[in-house]
Scaffold this motif. Structure first.
Motif, PDB file in Angstrom:
ATOM      1  N   GLU A  96       0.811  -1.215   0.000  1.00 25.09           N
ATOM      2  CA  GLU A  96       0.000   0.000   0.000  1.00 25.09           C
ATOM      3  C   GLU A  96       0.853   1.277   0.000  1.00 25.09           C
ATOM      4  N   GLY A  97       2.170   1.128  -0.044  1.00 25.54           N
ATOM      5  CA  GLY A  97       3.050   2.286  -0.126  1.00 25.54           C
ATOM      6  C   GLY A  97       3.490   2.866   1.199  1.00 25.54           C
ATOM      7  N   VAL A  98       3.224   2.166   2.288  1.00 22.25           N
ATOM      8  CA  VAL A  98       3.622   2.645   3.610  1.00 22.25           C
ATOM      9  C   VAL A  98       5.123   2.403   3.795  1.00 22.25           C
ATOM     10  N   THR A  99       5.821   3.385   4.372  1.00 21.27           N
ATOM     11  CA  THR A  99       7.254   3.256   4.629  1.00 21.27           C
ATOM     12  C   THR A  99       7.486   2.336   5.819  1.00 21.27           C
ATOM     13  N   ILE A 100       8.247   1.271   5.592  1.00 20.88           N
ATOM     14  CA  ILE A 100       8.630   0.328   6.637  1.00 20.88           C
ATOM     15  C   ILE A 100      10.001   0.763   7.145  1.00 20.88           C
ATOM     16  N   VAL A 101      10.190   0.769   8.456  1.00 18.42           N
ATOM     17  CA  VAL A 101      11.456   1.185   9.066  1.00 18.42           C
ATOM     18  C   VAL A 101      12.104  -0.039   9.711  1.00 18.42           C
ATOM     19  N   GLY A 102      13.306  -0.383   9.267  1.00 22.45           N
ATOM     20  CA  GLY A 102      14.051  -1.479   9.887  1.00 22.45           C
ATOM     21  C   GLY A 102      13.473  -2.847   9.597  1.00 22.45           C
ATOM     22  N   GLU A 103      13.927  -3.814  10.373  1.00 21.69           N
ATOM     23  CA  GLU A 103      13.532  -5.215  10.239  1.00 21.69           C
ATOM     24  C   GLU A 103      12.720  -5.642  11.462  1.00 21.69           C
ATOM     25  N   ILE A 104      11.935  -6.687  11.295  1.00 23.15           N
ATOM     26  CA  ILE A 104      11.171  -7.247  12.414  1.00 23.15           C
ATOM     27  C   ILE A 104      12.135  -7.750  13.480  1.00 23.15           C
ATOM     28  N   GLU A 105      11.803  -7.462  14.730  1.00 23.86           N
ATOM     29  CA  GLU A 105      12.570  -7.978  15.862  1.00 23.86           C
ATOM     30  C   GLU A 105      11.657  -8.857  16.699  1.00 23.86           C
ATOM     31  N   GLU A 106      12.197  -9.999  17.166  1.00 22.04           N
ATOM     32  CA  GLU A 106      11.412 -10.949  17.953  1.00 22.04           C
ATOM     33  C   GLU A 106      12.001 -11.118  19.348  1.00 22.04           C
ATOM     34  N   TYR A 107      11.105 -11.136  20.338  1.00 20.00           N
ATOM     35  CA  TYR A 107      11.470 -11.333  21.730  1.00 20.00           C
ATOM     36  C   TYR A 107      10.477 -12.320  22.338  1.00 20.00           C
ATOM     37  N   GLU A 108      10.727 -12.736  23.566  1.00 22.62           N
ATOM     38  CA  GLU A 108       9.820 -13.680  24.216  1.00 22.62           C
ATOM     39  C   GLU A 108       8.433 -13.077  24.437  1.00 22.62           C
ATOM     40  N   TYR A 109       8.312 -11.760  24.387  1.00 27.32           N
ATOM     41  CA  TYR A 109       7.031 -11.085  24.604  1.00 27.32           C
ATOM     42  C   TYR A 109       6.412 -10.576  23.304  1.00 27.32           C
ATOM     43  N   GLY A 110       6.967 -10.990  22.153  1.00 27.45           N
ATOM     44  CA  GLY A 110       6.312 -10.663  20.892  1.00 27.45           C
ATOM     45  C   GLY A 110       7.246 -10.199  19.794  1.00 27.45           C
ATOM     46  N   LYS A 111       6.628  -9.901  18.649  1.00 31.95           N
ATOM     47  CA  LYS A 111       7.334  -9.413  17.473  1.00 31.95           C
ATOM     48  C   LYS A 111       7.057  -7.926  17.313  1.00 31.95           C
ATOM     49  N   PHE A 112       8.080  -7.187  16.821  1.00 29.64           N
ATOM     50  CA  PHE A 112       7.960  -5.755  16.632  1.00 29.64           C
ATOM     51  C   PHE A 112       8.365  -5.364  15.215  1.00 29.64           C
ATOM     52  N   GLY A 113       7.637  -4.412  14.659  1.00 35.01           N
ATOM     53  CA  GLY A 113       7.959  -3.812  13.380  1.00 35.01           C
ATOM     54  C   GLY A 113       7.622  -2.330  13.462  1.00 35.01           C
ATOM     55  N   TRP A 114       8.140  -1.533  12.516  1.00 33.12           N
ATOM     56  CA  TRP A 114       7.943  -0.091  12.575  1.00 33.12           C
ATOM     57  C   TRP A 114       7.589   0.459  11.207  1.00 33.12           C
ATOM     58  N   ILE A 115       6.740   1.465  11.207  1.00 27.03           N
ATOM     59  CA  ILE A 115       6.326   2.148   9.984  1.00 27.03           C
ATOM     60  C   ILE A 115       6.304   3.655  10.245  1.00 27.03           C
ATOM     61  N   LEU A 116       6.170   4.420   9.171  1.00 28.10           N
ATOM     62  CA  LEU A 116       5.981   5.866   9.292  1.00 28.10           C
ATOM     63  C   LEU A 116       4.609   6.229   8.765  1.00 28.10           C
ATOM     64  N   ASP A 117       3.922   7.135   9.462  1.00 38.20           N
ATOM     65  CA  ASP A 117       2.653   7.645   8.943  1.00 38.20           C
ATOM     66  C   ASP A 117       2.955   8.797   7.979  1.00 38.20           C
ATOM     67  N   PRO A 118       1.941   9.365   7.319  1.00 42.29           N
ATOM     68  CA  PRO A 118       2.197  10.421   6.327  1.00 42.29           C
ATOM     69  C   PRO A 118       2.892  11.661   6.871  1.00 42.29           C
ATOM     70  N   GLU A 119       2.846  11.896   8.192  1.00 37.44           N
ATOM     71  CA  GLU A 119       3.501  13.065   8.778  1.00 37.44           C
ATOM     72  C   GLU A 119       4.870  12.736   9.366  1.00 37.44           C
ATOM     73  N   GLY A 120       5.353  11.526   9.119  1.00 39.66           N
ATOM     74  CA  GLY A 120       6.678  11.150   9.604  1.00 39.66           C
ATOM     75  C   GLY A 120       6.717  10.638  11.025  1.00 39.66           C
ATOM     76  N   ASN A 121       5.557  10.366  11.622  1.00 39.69           N
ATOM     77  CA  ASN A 121       5.517   9.785  12.961  1.00 39.69           C
ATOM     78  C   ASN A 121       5.878   8.310  12.856  1.00 39.69           C
ATOM     79  N   LYS A 122       6.837   7.879  13.650  1.00 41.14           N
ATOM     80  CA  LYS A 122       7.194   6.470  13.695  1.00 41.14           C
ATOM     81  C   LYS A 122       6.179   5.751  14.566  1.00 41.14           C
ATOM     82  N   LEU A 123       5.630   4.675  14.050  1.00 45.34           N
ATOM     83  CA  LEU A 123       4.663   3.861  14.780  1.00 45.34           C
ATOM     84  C   LEU A 123       5.258   2.477  14.975  1.00 45.34           C
ATOM     85  N   GLU A 124       5.154   1.984  16.194  1.00 52.50           N
ATOM     86  CA  GLU A 124       5.633   0.643  16.491  1.00 52.50           C
ATOM     87  C   GLU A 124       4.445  -0.305  16.426  1.00 52.50           C
TER      88      GLU A 124
END
Length: 129
Positions: free
Chosen positions: A90-118
């Motif tokens: 859908e054209g969303v900017t993905i930041v970095g790679e997925i990280e996995e821990y015992e409490y879950g998986k994390f990924g990051w994106i940017l919204d249209p205003e440049g806010n990083k969302l986890e």
């Protein structure tokens, strides 16, 4: 595709003195703070234990980069891998790679205003063990 966001996983913000802020919120608002901030526990519609994290962070933390904002929201999601694939299509900017821990998986994106969302695919039971 299943649901995307299932709830708020956390709210993180920059501050000059995280320990002082945690102490203020503990003493004035009764937050049960620890070294990470405060974890709020709640149950989802299925009765599962779920958590939302509130965390003040040092004002110079690189964790929010490339965003220059003072905050970062964390959203609970289902199937992070598939969601990130869909968002990329859908054209969303993905930041970095997925990280996995015992409490879950994390990924990051940017919204249209440049806010990083986890994005967090949680394993809440890891906190309860």
């Amino acid at each position: 595709m299943k649901k995307r966001v299932t709830g708020l996983g956390g709210f993180f913000f920059k501050t000059k003195d995280p320990d002082k802020i945690k102490e203020w919120y503990k003493n004035r608002l009764g937050l049960n703070t620890d070294q990470y901030g405060c974890t709020f526990w709640w149950k989802d519609q299925k009765g599962n234990d779920c958590s939302t994290q509130w965390s003040p962070m040092n004002e110079d933390t690189p964790y929010f980069e490339p965003s220059q904002k003072q905050f970062m929201m964390n959203f609970r999601v289902e199937n992070l891998v598939e969601l990130l694939k869909e968002l990329k299509k859908e054209g969303v900017t993905i930041v970095g790679e997925i990280e996995e821990y015992e409490y879950g998986k994390f990924g990051w994106i940017l919204d249209p205003e440049g806010n990083k969302l986890e994005l967090w695919e949680p394993i809440d039971k890891a906190f309860l063990e």
